[in-house]
Write a protein that holds these residues in place. Structure first.
Motif, mmCIF file in Angstrom:
data_model
loop_
_atom_site.group_PDB
_atom_site.id
_atom_site.type_symbol
_atom_site.label_atom_id
_atom_site.label_comp_id
_atom_site.label_asym_id
_atom_site.label_seq_id
_atom_site.Cartn_x
_atom_site.Cartn_y
_atom_site.Cartn_z
ATOM 1 N N GLU A 1 1.645 -4.217 -1.030
ATOM 2 C CA GLU A 1 1.021 -3.000 -0.500
ATOM 3 C C GLU A 1 -0.501 -3.102 -0.559
ATOM 4 O O GLU A 1 -1.200 -2.753 0.404
ATOM 5 C CB GLU A 1 1.495 -1.792 -1.300
ATOM 6 C CG GLU A 1 0.902 -0.469 -0.836
ATOM 7 C CD GLU A 1 1.334 0.683 -1.727
ATOM 8 O OE1 GLU A 1 2.212 1.455 -1.317
ATOM 9 O OE2 GLU A 1 0.771 0.808 -2.848
ATOM 10 N N ALA A 2 -1.013 -3.604 -1.680
ATOM 11 C CA ALA A 2 -2.463 -3.755 -1.835
ATOM 12 C C ALA A 2 -3.028 -4.714 -0.795
ATOM 13 O O ALA A 2 -4.112 -4.498 -0.246
ATOM 14 C CB ALA A 2 -2.792 -4.247 -3.240
ATOM 15 N N LEU B 1 4.660 -10.810 -1.539
ATOM 16 C CA LEU B 1 3.312 -11.149 -1.107
ATOM 17 C C LEU B 1 3.324 -12.448 -0.307
ATOM 18 O O LEU B 1 2.611 -12.584 0.693
ATOM 19 C CB LEU B 1 2.392 -11.285 -2.322
ATOM 20 C CG LEU B 1 0.916 -11.600 -2.028
ATOM 21 C CD1 LEU B 1 0.297 -10.528 -1.141
ATOM 22 C CD2 LEU B 1 0.130 -11.740 -3.340
ATOM 23 N N GLU B 2 4.188 -13.388 -0.712
ATOM 24 C CA GLU B 2 4.277 -14.662 0.003
ATOM 25 C C GLU B 2 4.764 -14.452 1.435
ATOM 26 O O GLU B 2 4.214 -15.013 2.389
ATOM 27 C CB GLU B 2 5.224 -15.599 -0.736
ATOM 28 C CG GLU B 2 5.379 -16.965 -0.068
ATOM 29 C CD GLU B 2 6.371 -17.847 -0.812
ATOM 30 O OE1 GLU B 2 6.561 -18.996 -0.372
ATOM 31 O OE2 GLU B 2 6.963 -17.379 -1.799
ATOM 32 N N ALA C 1 -4.050 -13.646 0.402
ATOM 33 C CA ALA C 1 -4.514 -12.471 -0.340
ATOM 34 C C ALA C 1 -5.844 -12.792 -1.008
ATOM 35 O O ALA C 1 -5.974 -13.765 -1.750
ATOM 36 C CB ALA C 1 -3.481 -12.086 -1.397
ATOM 37 N N VAL C 2 -6.813 -11.984 -0.746
ATOM 38 C CA VAL C 2 -8.144 -12.181 -1.322
ATOM 39 C C VAL C 2 -8.231 -11.438 -2.642
ATOM 40 O O VAL C 2 -7.945 -10.242 -2.702
ATOM 41 C CB VAL C 2 -9.237 -11.665 -0.354
ATOM 42 C CG1 VAL C 2 -10.624 -11.871 -0.953
ATOM 43 C CG2 VAL C 2 -9.137 -12.387 0.981
ATOM 44 N N LYS C 3 -8.599 -12.141 -3.707
ATOM 45 C CA LYS C 3 -8.701 -11.510 -5.017
ATOM 46 C C LYS C 3 -10.019 -10.740 -5.076
ATOM 47 O O LYS C 3 -11.074 -11.254 -5.440
ATOM 48 C CB LYS C 3 -8.659 -12.571 -6.124
ATOM 49 C CG LYS C 3 -7.436 -13.478 -6.026
ATOM 50 C CD LYS C 3 -6.126 -12.701 -6.028
ATOM 51 C CE LYS C 3 -4.923 -13.612 -5.930
ATOM 52 N NZ LYS C 3 -3.661 -12.865 -5.834
ATOM 53 N N TYR C 4 -9.930 -9.487 -4.747
ATOM 54 C CA TYR C 4 -11.165 -8.698 -4.590
ATOM 55 C C TYR C 4 -10.791 -7.231 -4.677
ATOM 56 O O TYR C 4 -9.910 -6.760 -3.950
ATOM 57 C CB TYR C 4 -11.777 -9.012 -3.229
ATOM 58 C CG TYR C 4 -13.064 -8.297 -2.873
ATOM 59 C CD1 TYR C 4 -14.295 -8.882 -3.141
ATOM 60 C CD2 TYR C 4 -13.041 -7.063 -2.234
ATOM 61 C CE1 TYR C 4 -15.465 -8.239 -2.787
ATOM 62 C CE2 TYR C 4 -14.213 -6.418 -1.873
ATOM 63 C CZ TYR C 4 -15.421 -7.013 -2.162
ATOM 64 O OH TYR C 4 -16.586 -6.374 -1.807
ATOM 65 N N ASP C 5 -11.397 -6.507 -5.589
ATOM 66 C CA ASP C 5 -11.117 -5.091 -5.767
ATOM 67 C C ASP C 5 -12.307 -4.299 -5.258
ATOM 68 O O ASP C 5 -13.378 -4.330 -5.852
ATOM 69 C CB ASP C 5 -10.882 -4.793 -7.259
ATOM 70 C CG ASP C 5 -10.598 -3.321 -7.516
ATOM 71 O OD1 ASP C 5 -10.510 -2.565 -6.538
ATOM 72 O OD2 ASP C 5 -10.483 -2.951 -8.694
ATOM 73 N N ARG D 1 -5.777 -4.106 2.280
ATOM 74 C CA ARG D 1 -6.969 -4.929 2.488
ATOM 75 C C ARG D 1 -7.082 -5.403 3.936
ATOM 76 O O ARG D 1 -8.153 -5.335 4.546
ATOM 77 C CB ARG D 1 -6.947 -6.142 1.544
ATOM 78 C CG ARG D 1 -7.330 -5.832 0.113
ATOM 79 C CD ARG D 1 -7.604 -7.111 -0.673
ATOM 80 N NE ARG D 1 -6.392 -7.893 -0.886
ATOM 81 C CZ ARG D 1 -5.612 -7.796 -1.955
ATOM 82 N NH1 ARG D 1 -5.901 -6.921 -2.901
ATOM 83 N NH2 ARG D 1 -4.548 -8.552 -2.089
ATOM 84 N N ILE D 2 -5.988 -5.876 4.481
ATOM 85 C CA ILE D 2 -6.059 -6.441 5.832
ATOM 86 C C ILE D 2 -6.107 -5.353 6.898
ATOM 87 O O ILE D 2 -6.503 -5.602 8.029
ATOM 88 C CB ILE D 2 -4.871 -7.396 6.115
ATOM 89 C CG1 ILE D 2 -3.544 -6.638 6.090
ATOM 90 C CG2 ILE D 2 -4.881 -8.553 5.130
ATOM 91 C CD1 ILE D 2 -2.352 -7.517 6.399
ATOM 92 N N ALA D 3 -5.742 -4.126 6.531
ATOM 93 C CA ALA D 3 -5.762 -3.034 7.509
ATOM 94 C C ALA D 3 -7.187 -2.624 7.857
ATOM 95 O O ALA D 3 -7.471 -2.246 8.995
ATOM 96 C CB ALA D 3 -4.989 -1.833 6.980
#
Length: 457
Positions: A208-209, A243-244, A254-258, A213-215
């Motif tokens: 979901e996260a 996620l895969e 997936a970019v590790k970024y909050d 992000r990509i939305a």
């Protein structure tokens, strides 16, 4: 031409077989209460609710609405909801493919429907800013005579892109980008709702996260990605969208970024420091991370504008106009195309000669003011346009620079408390070398020469 017949047929087919339509279409709200986001437009008694007759007494206000906002914020949705709430035919045209001929055909069809069946029409015109002035003029009779309820959508500033007569006859509603909370609610509804995935597959938090992000604030993009990932998961007989699977489906790691945590500020800081250090490749890396993480492009553009003055200044006078132009372009086009504009500006700023002289100059001047070094404005510089100013000595003895050879009048400009202070210390980098020479010559003409200096701390 009767586009409404095809629209009606599509709606009938969707009602009989909802699965035949894309998820984004199936999840389209049917009432204003189902709309996600845009709460500033949905308050009780708002113009939008009055338009659909919820304030009592039937629909009120103008029969034309301009919806202004970035892609995926619900412009088409609101138009559809208005048509449903007012029980009107819904006809959709795009200014990209339609012309005056198509618009006139819809208007004529609307007049016949009103006269023959008593059924009014909502004409939704997407991308209206792509219409020329003449094409927009063709809409005025229908708006003025209320032959249709025109709902026009634009991603560009309507005050620049829409003709004044049409704008003055319209209710202008500004749509805001959807927040993560808005999109999260929409995704969860799509997973569980009978019009959506009916709970056939679960959506874990990490997937979901990544969808959020990509939305990038675009509801349509979020639902399209969800639908594709759900199809892939079900094809593999998986009970949830991993996620895969999501990464494989949308082809984006997936970019590790909050965006709300430390990494938000760390990556933004690294972008600016890489620009300051003239490492164009590192700067582009951090820019890419921010884009891929779904960072608000306006936030990135604001940081670039600050960098242009803070770290470049007069060493390259084109840096700030470039950054400002990028910010304006980003506001009009949004992602994904805005990535090109942000890259353009980032490269220009990273490779520009650097100077922080403007930053140090205003900091030193502000420090003096905070220390109380202000003092009265010299009498000859004060306003002398009002009656009695001369008796007070205001503007008396002022030397008009344009009357002096060279245009530089040697007189006192600064208050006595800071007289002789030298705030601007230009570098010899890039174009600022020329400004350094000019500053030296001007100070000499003013009789200041090398006296004074920036105030000590």
């Amino acid at each position: 031409m009767e586009p409404d017949l095809f629209t009606a047929a599509a709606e009938d087919r969707q009602e009989k077989d909802p699965s035949s339509s894309p998820l984004a279409v199936r999840m389209r709200p049917r009432t204003l209460d189902e709309v996600v986001g845009q709460q500033h437009l949905l308050k009780p008694g708002s113009p939008l609710r009055r338009l659909v007759g919820e304030a009592g007494g039937g629909p009120a206000g103008p029969s034309s609405v301009i919806l202004w906002g970035p892609p995926g914020t619900g412009k088409t949705t609101l138009a559809y909801v208005v048509s449903k709430a007012t029980n009107k035919r819904f006809v959709e045209l795009s200014a990209i493919t339609a012309g005056v001929k198509e618009v006139r055909a819809v208007i004529e069809g609307a007049r016949r429907a009103t006269g023959g069946f008593g059924k009014e029409t909502v004409l939704f015109l997407d991308e209206i800013h792509r219409f020329s002035k003449a094409q927009q003029d063709s809409l005025l009779p229908a708006v003025e005579n209320r032959w249709v309820t025109l709902i026009a959508a634009t991603t560009e500033n309507p005050y620049f892109s829409i003709i004044s007569p049409l704008l003055s006859r319209s209710l202008l509603l500004t749509l805001e980008p959807l927040t993560d909370e808005d999109l999260r609610a929409l995704l969860r509804r799509a997973v569980s709702d009978e019009r959506g995935l009916t709970g056939a597959v679960a959506l874990p938090e990490d997937a979901e996260a990544h969808l959020l992000r990509i939305a990038g604030g675009d509801a349509r993009r979020a639902l399209t990605a969800l639908e594709a990932a759900a199809g892939a998961a079900l094809a593999k007989h998986e009970a949830e969208i991993t996620l895969e699977t999501l990464e494989e489906t949308v082809d984006r790691a997936a970019v590790k970024y909050d965006r709300d945590g430390d990494q938000h500020y760390d990556v933004a800081s690294a972008l600016i420091k890489s620009i300051r250090g003239s490492d164009v490749d590192a700067a582009l890396h951090y820019l890419a991370r921010m884009i891929e993480a779904g960072e608000d492009p306006r936030f990135i553009a604001r940081r670039l504008m600050i960098s242009a003055s803070e770290d470049i200044g007069l060493a390259d006078p084109t840096a700030l106009p470039t950054a400002v132009a990028a910010a304006q372009a980003v506001a009009m086009i949004g992602f994904p195309e805005a990535a090109l504009t942000l890259s353009h500006a980032t490269i220009a700023l990273a490779l520009a000669p650097k100077s922080n002289a403007a930053t140090l100059a205003i900091s030193a001047a502000q420090e003096d003011v905070r220390r109380g070094l202000a003092g009265p404005v010299p009498a000859h510089l004060r306003d002398g346009h009002y009656k009695g100013a001369a008796k007070l000595g205001h503007a008396q003895g002022y030397i008009y620079p344009h009357d002096v050879p060279g245009g530089i009048a040697a007189q006192e400009y600064a208050p006595e408390a800071v007289r002789g202070r030298k705030y601007y210390e230009p570098t010899r980098y890039g174009a600022e070398a020329r400004y350094a020479d000019v500053a030296d010559r001007v100070r000499e003409r003013l009789g200041r020469g090398e006296q004074g200096g920036a105030p000590s701390a």
